[in-house]
Design a protein around this motif. Structure first.
Motif, PDB file in Angstrom:
ATOM      1  N   UNK A   1      -0.891  -5.792 -12.701  1.00 23.58           N
ATOM      2  CA  UNK A   1      -0.176  -6.517 -13.757  1.00 23.58           C
ATOM      3  C   UNK A   1       0.537  -7.766 -13.253  1.00 23.58           C
TER       4      UNK A   1
ATOM      5  N   UNK B   1       0.821  -1.216   0.000  1.00 25.09           N
ATOM      6  CA  UNK B   1       0.000   0.000   0.000  1.00 25.09           C
ATOM      7  C   UNK B   1       0.859   1.272   0.000  1.00 25.09           C
TER       8      UNK B   1
ATOM      9  N   UNK C   1      -4.006  -1.242  -7.904  1.00 23.48           N
ATOM     10  CA  UNK C   1      -3.411  -0.780  -9.169  1.00 23.48           C
ATOM     11  C   UNK C   1      -1.974  -1.292  -9.300  1.00 23.48           C
ATOM     12  N   UNK C   2      -1.226  -1.224  -8.182  1.00 20.58           N
ATOM     13  CA  UNK C   2       0.165  -1.666  -8.208  1.00 20.58           C
ATOM     14  C   UNK C   2       0.248  -3.143  -8.564  1.00 20.58           C
ATOM     15  N   UNK C   3      -0.738  -3.903  -8.083  1.00 16.26           N
ATOM     16  CA  UNK C   3      -0.694  -5.361  -8.276  1.00 16.26           C
ATOM     17  C   UNK C   3      -1.368  -5.799  -9.584  1.00 16.26           C
TER      18      UNK C   3
ATOM     19  N   UNK D   1      -3.039 -12.603  -1.253  1.00 22.36           N
ATOM     20  CA  UNK D   1      -3.136 -11.907   0.034  1.00 22.36           C
ATOM     21  C   UNK D   1      -2.415 -10.568   0.030  1.00 22.36           C
ATOM     22  N   UNK D   2      -2.495  -9.871  -1.094  1.00 23.13           N
ATOM     23  CA  UNK D   2      -1.903  -8.541  -1.161  1.00 23.13           C
ATOM     24  C   UNK D   2      -0.426  -8.524  -1.511  1.00 23.13           C
ATOM     25  N   UNK D   3       0.156  -9.706  -1.686  1.00 22.76           N
ATOM     26  CA  UNK D   3       1.580  -9.787  -2.033  1.00 22.76           C
ATOM     27  C   UNK D   3       1.748 -10.202  -3.494  1.00 22.76           C
ATOM     28  N   UNK D   4       2.895  -9.826  -4.086  1.00 20.39           N
ATOM     29  CA  UNK D   4       3.303 -10.451  -5.334  1.00 20.39           C
ATOM     30  C   UNK D   4       3.773 -11.862  -4.971  1.00 20.39           C
TER      31      UNK D   4
ATOM     32  N   UNK E   1       3.181   2.174  -1.882  1.00 12.95           N
ATOM     33  CA  UNK E   1       3.923   1.964  -3.121  1.00 12.95           C
ATOM     34  C   UNK E   1       3.377   2.897  -4.202  1.00 12.95           C
TER      35      UNK E   1
ATOM     36  N   UNK F   1       1.552  10.084  -2.564  1.00 13.12           N
ATOM     37  CA  UNK F   1       1.384   8.978  -3.503  1.00 13.12           C
ATOM     38  C   UNK F   1       1.209   7.673  -2.721  1.00 13.12           C
ATOM     39  N   UNK F   2       0.850   6.618  -3.438  1.00  8.91           N
ATOM     40  CA  UNK F   2       0.670   5.316  -2.794  1.00  8.91           C
ATOM     41  C   UNK F   2      -0.803   5.041  -2.511  1.00  8.91           C
ATOM     42  N   UNK F   3      -1.052   4.077  -1.611  1.00 14.39           N
ATOM     43  CA  UNK F   3      -2.418   3.702  -1.253  1.00 14.39           C
ATOM     44  C   UNK F   3      -3.256   3.249  -2.430  1.00 14.39           C
ATOM     45  N   UNK F   4      -2.646   2.458  -3.288  1.00 10.37           N
ATOM     46  CA  UNK F   4      -3.390   1.923  -4.435  1.00 10.37           C
ATOM     47  C   UNK F   4      -2.873   0.523  -4.747  1.00 10.37           C
ATOM     48  N   UNK F   5      -2.906  -0.337  -3.700  1.00 12.20           N
ATOM     49  CA  UNK F   5      -2.314  -1.672  -3.895  1.00 12.20           C
ATOM     50  C   UNK F   5      -2.930  -2.413  -5.088  1.00 12.20           C
TER      51      UNK F   5
END
Lengths: 504, 95
Positions: free
Chosen positions: B79, A53, B75-77, B85-88, A55, B69-73
């Motif tokens: 691709x 989060x 979107x980050x994940x 569980x929120x991890x790559x 990130x 910036x941030x707080x958009x897990x």
């Protein structure tokens, strides 16, 4: 500025089968910069957030994203350099260190290999009152932290959290001036203390805010001195690097174990191979990280996304002017101004909050030594019992000063003061009012004490006879008088009166 | 300095770029051409000349220490080939 003088510590040797060996240790300490946002992005650095989060697209290395440097992180690195009496480089530059690992989305770490922001400095590592080792700092550079890989959540997969990716680290590189496991731990402790004073790193080792790579080699007596004289590393033997240590206890164990391994090799006529090793505290051994060897070809080159970092001398001067008093200076001042022992001064300056608390007590109570005794022995002891830190202390500096003032004025005895302290600690309140309300005032009125002494003497004729033969028994009378007065009689006055009345 | 096919293979591996064995000699030759050019550049005497980092005088841009910036897990994940569980989730890599 007042400085304390010190002698260098004795060098610890380890006995091999054939020789006594000395240790030569250099450390690279990675300290996480205290800042709100990351080094090159606007994502938060807060510890313990939901995975992935904190990130941004810069941190996750999305194509086209560009790094923009956090000026405060630069300021923090400069402040740390100034705190370590180091030269500040007005021009520094960023390089890419290339390697592949799942927790490094960019495929490179932005670091400062060729032009670090901070140059040579020094740290005085205290090894006890009057004994310290000066450890030279070679450089400090800024770099990005990597993400975190978690290996124990799934049997076949590793899980990656990028929250830490891109957080600003300072890598503090020492010269090989550390000569034993205890010195290594003390060096790390001193860096931590200085950075906590400066507010540049919280020093939380459990959360990984400080991690150390430790370079260890061994030598025969005399070899190190030749190296120091000539600066020629060929006088030193091959070193190994123990990676990623985040506990003072493990660092000491790992150094000792690694040194013994190298000594055994040297004495058997075998070669020590320069390599990276990992400490396994469960097995009590260090082992080679062969997989890292090839990765060591980092193919550094200047980061084309970042111009050189140029800072102005006036900006550095402003930071220098805002530096707080540092541990060494504070300790020297406590010794010189308040007459404290160096040991007490060390205890009080270990954490900046403790020192601030003590100074407030001292300022109000006006007695450095007595204040130091009460803070160290009573307050710290009591807080430790309940696992509290100074910031959770139920007794404020002003309350403790109140107790000390009552002792100084002779209103209460040292013994009653301890009871009073306990009341203030558990119930709160103004010490002077409590003493008044509960009749805890010490009796200094000799008339009242005299009456009590007379009464005891009259009631115990047999004891009086014995005491005349054996003056040591006077103590028994003193005890009885103290008891009769509820501990409130001034012990000095009681002693004198008892002796006089018994004709001793 | 001359690059042989073994060195070319190593560089390719470090960059995680797959190069078939029969393409290695040509790759090594390309490296050598580039290095030859660098050698030629090295003949220029640049003693006392500051490296040029920009064609226009520019200062490195700074940001303030503010979380923007941030707080958009999600979107980050988005691709990630595999996320749990929120991890790559990646093939196991352990030292």
């Amino acid at each position: 500025m007042l400085d304390l003088t010190y002698e260098t510590p004795k060098i610890k040797t380890i006995a091999g089968a054939r020789h006594d060996w000395e240790l030569v240790i250099g450390m690279e300490v990675h300290a996480q910069v205290s800042s709100n946002a990351k080094l090159f992005s606007g994502a938060s650095t807060k510890f313990g957030a939901e995975p992935n989060s904190n990130v941004s697209f810069v941190d996750s290395a999305m194509p086209g994203m560009l790094p923009v440097i956090n000026e405060f992180a630069v300021e923090q690195a400069v402040r740390t350099g100034l705190g370590l009496k180091a030269e500040i480089n007005l021009v520094s530059a960023f390089d890419r260190k290339n390697y592949f690992y799942p927790d490094l989305p960019q495929g490179y770490q932005i670091s400062q290999l060729y032009h670090p922001i901070v140059g040579e400095g020094e740290v005085i590592v205290d090894m006890g009152p009057g004994v310290a080792r000066k450890v030279r700092i070679e450089r400090i550079h800024m770099e990005q932290d990597a993400g975190k890989s978690i290996h124990d959540m799934d049997p076949n997969m590793s899980f990656v959290d990028l929250n830490r990716t891109g957080v600003c680290l300072m890598e503090i590189v020492s010269r090989p001036d550390i000569r034993g496991p205890e010195e290594a731990a003390a060096y790390l402790g001193k860096l931590r203390q200085i950075m906590r004073y400066l507010g540049t790193c919280d020093g939380n080792m459990q959360e990984g805010s400080m991690r150390a790579d430790v370079n260890v080699s061994v030598c025969l007596p005399g070899e190190y001195e030749k190296f120091i004289e000539t600066g020629d590393f060929s006088h030193l033997r091959t070193r190994c690097e123990i990676k990623n240590m985040n506990s003072m206890r493990f660092i000491q164990q790992a150094i000792d174990i690694e040194a013994r391994r190298q000594i055994a090799l040297h004495e058997a006529g075998e070669e020590v191979v320069q390599e990276t090793r990992l400490f396994d505290p469960d097995k009590g051994e260090t082992r080679s990280m062969r997989s890292k060897e090839e990765a060591h070809d980092y193919r550094y080159f200047p980061d084309p996304d970042l111009l050189p970092l140029e800072i102005e001398q006036a900006w550095v001067d402003n930071i220098a002017a805002s530096l707080p008093e540092l541990p060494d200076e504070k300790k020297a001042r406590f010794v010189n101004d308040f007459g404290l022992s160096e040991y007490d001064a060390s205890v009080l300056t270990a954490e900046v909050e403790n020192a601030a608390y003590f100074e407030e007590v001292q300022r109000e109570a006006g007695d450095g030594k007595l204040s130091a005794n009460w803070v160290i022995n009573e307050l710290f002891g009591r807080l430790k019992k309940e696992d509290h830190g100074i910031t959770d202390s139920p007794v404020s500096p002003s309350q403790l000063a109140g107790i000390i003032k009552l002792i100084k004025s002779g209103d209460i005895s040292g013994k009653i003061a301890k009871d009073l302290f306990e009341i203030v600690y558990t119930e709160g309140g103004d010490p002077a009012e409590i003493v008044e309300a509960r009749g805890m005032k010490q009796v200094t009125d000799t008339g009242a004490i005299e009456a009590a002494v007379d009464e005891i003497i009259a009631a115990n004729p047999a004891q009086v006879e014995k005491a005349k033969q054996n003056p040591k028994l006077a103590g028994w009378f003193v005890g009885q008088v103290m008891k009769a007065t509820g501990g409130k009689a001034n012990p000095k006055a009681v002693n004198e009166l008892v002796a006089a009345k018994l004709g001793l | 300095m001359s690059i042989d096919t073994k060195t070319a293979a190593k560089v390719a591996h470090l960059a995680r770029i797959r190069v078939e064995d029969d393409k290695l000699p040509a790759l090594a030759q390309e490296f050598n051409n580039i290095l030859g050019f660098i050698e030629q550049l090295n003949e220029v005497d640049v003693e006392g000349v500051e490296p040029m980092t920009s064609v226009t005088p520019m200062r490195l841009k700074r940001r303030e220490d503010v979380v923007t910036d941030g707080n958009m897990p999600e979107k980050v994940m988005s691709n990630a080939p595999d996320a749990r569980e929120g991890f790559f989730a990646v093939p196991k890599v352990v030292e």
